[in-house]
Design an enzyme around this catalytic site. Structure first.
Site, short mmCIF file in Angstrom:
data_model
loop_
_atom_site.label_atom_id
_atom_site.label_comp_id
_atom_site.label_asym_id
_atom_site.label_seq_id
_atom_site.Cartn_x
_atom_site.Cartn_y
_atom_site.Cartn_z
N LYS A 10 0.85 -1.21 0.00
CA LYS A 10 0.00 0.00 0.00
C LYS A 10 0.88 1.25 0.00
CE LYS A 10 0.69 1.52 4.46
NZ LYS A 10 1.60 2.59 4.77
N PRO A 97 9.71 -4.03 -0.25
CA PRO A 97 10.79 -3.64 0.69
C PRO A 97 10.29 -3.64 2.14
CG PRO A 97 10.71 -2.14 -1.19
CD PRO A 97 9.50 -3.01 -1.30
N VAL A 98 11.20 -4.02 3.04
CA VAL A 98 10.85 -4.18 4.46
C VAL A 98 11.11 -2.87 5.22
CG1 VAL A 98 11.34 -5.56 6.53
CG2 VAL A 98 11.47 -6.61 4.28
N GLY A 101 7.31 1.46 5.04
CA GLY A 101 6.03 2.20 5.04
C GLY A 101 5.09 1.71 3.96
N GLY A 104 4.34 -4.11 4.14
CA GLY A 104 4.78 -5.44 3.68
C GLY A 104 4.38 -6.57 4.61
N GLY A 105 4.53 -6.36 5.90
CA GLY A 105 4.14 -7.40 6.86
C GLY A 105 2.62 -7.51 6.96
N SER A 106 1.96 -6.37 7.04
CA SER A 106 0.50 -6.36 7.21
C SER A 106 -0.20 -7.08 6.05
CB SER A 106 -0.02 -4.92 7.27
OG SER A 106 0.63 -4.22 8.30
N ASP A 139 -2.66 -1.68 10.02
CA ASP A 139 -2.85 -1.67 8.56
C ASP A 139 -3.45 -2.98 8.04
OD1 ASP A 139 -1.74 0.84 8.42
OD2 ASP A 139 0.25 0.17 7.78
#
Ligand code: ATP
Length: 292
Positions: A10, A97-98, A101, A104-106, A139
């Site tokens: 996002k 990319p980690v 913002g 990526g995890g969400s 998120d």
């Protein structure tokens, strides 16, 4: 049983912090947009003698045990909606990319909820899944529903808005990882812990009008991210990337979320591709994508 799920990143087209909520969380106001840059999540689930969750990820810097948010999502789903023991395997092809913002995890967590629910006969409804998602992170509910949404409070209050007009989005990420907690700390320092309520800016209403009129300029003219003032002075690579995106023809460019990825909006493919070619380098990853 096996399923492959697309887990999109996002960007925040608009992000403001208004004040502190009673629970100590920040009352945010945001317009979020999923984009075509995505992780691919493959989930297998089988009946088993006892419950086991196994996560692997193509990025070795990301934890592959119970610290991985995809693991937490599988665990929460099984504990909430599944009485029988299951063996679950999650394979994450990490493209996003980690600590950038870009959620990526969400988005991986949301994909696990969607994937497991699909493998297990849709036993949870959308509202149940959103409640589950909110327990995993601010998120995650948005990453479940995707598209273009206004989110408020901790991110769990979501309202649909018309989709972002089609355009090209160039996302640029350098090796400057930002932890969301650190970025909030910097913002708190600048804004005196948000002890005074901040007024809603006019920009959000103008952006909503832009979306309703399907005017890309209505969106790009009103892009705003309060985190830029806290993060960009301390992340010179991100600040430079933003400047270069504008120099290379972006209609507007801004940091996403708490950074440090920045994105530029382009209307012309040749211009966006030329900017991508100039920006790509050993210390910078560049992704050309679209709203999705
Ligand atoms: P947001 O935009 O939601 O604030 P972010 O893009 O800034 O998120 P993430 O990339 O989601 O940040 O990762 C933040 C932290 O979570 C990192 O320390 C990372 O190691 C950890 N993490 C755990 N699971 C994952 C996962 N599946 N993908 C990415 N990071 C993960």
């Amino acid at each position: 049983m096996k399923i492959k799920i697309n887990a999109p990143a996002k960007i925040n087209l608009y992000l403001d912090v208004l004040w502190r909520l009673d629970d100590g969380f920040h009352n945010i106001q945001s317009i979020m947009q999923t984009v075509s840059l995505s992780d691919q999540i493959t989930i297998t689930a089988e009946r088993s003698s006892d419950t086991k969750i196994h996560v692997t990820c193509t990025n070795p810097d990301i934890p592959q045990d119970e610290r991985n948010i995809a693991w937490k999502a599988a665990d929460l789903y099984l504990r909430t909606f599944c009485n029988e023991p299951m063996s679950v395997d999650v394979y994450i092809e990490k493209n996003i990319p980690v600590c950038a913002g870009l959620a990526g995890g969400s988005t991986d967590a949301a994909a696990v909820l969607i994937g497991l629910n699909s493998l297990l006969d849709e036993r949870a409804g959308m509202i149940d899944l959103i409640n589950c998602a909110a327990k995993l992170g601010s998120d995650v509910p948005f990453c479940l529903v995707k598209g273009t949404k206004i989110t408020q409070k901790r991110g769990e209050n979501m309202h649909s808005v018309p989709p972002m007009p089609d355009c090209l989005i160039l996302i640029c990420s350098s090796q400057e990882s930002v932890s969301t907690a650190w970025a909030y700390g910097e913002l708190d320092r600048i804004h005196n812990d948000f002890s005074d309520r901040r007024q809603m800016r006019d920009g959000i209403q103008s952006m909503i009008t832009g979306l309703k009129e399907q005017s890309l300029t209505g969106v790009t003219d009103n892009m705003y991210n309060i985190f830029e003032e806290a993060v960009l002075p301390l992340c010179p690579k991100a600040a430079k990337n933003r400047e270069l995106l504008l120099e290379y023809g972006a209609v507007n460019a801004m940091m996403s979320g708490s950074g440090s990825a920045v994105f530029g909006i382009f209307t012309d493919r040749a211009c966006a591709e030329a900017a991508k070619a100039r920006l790509e380098g050993p210390d910078r990853k560049v992704f050309l994508c679209r709203p999705q």
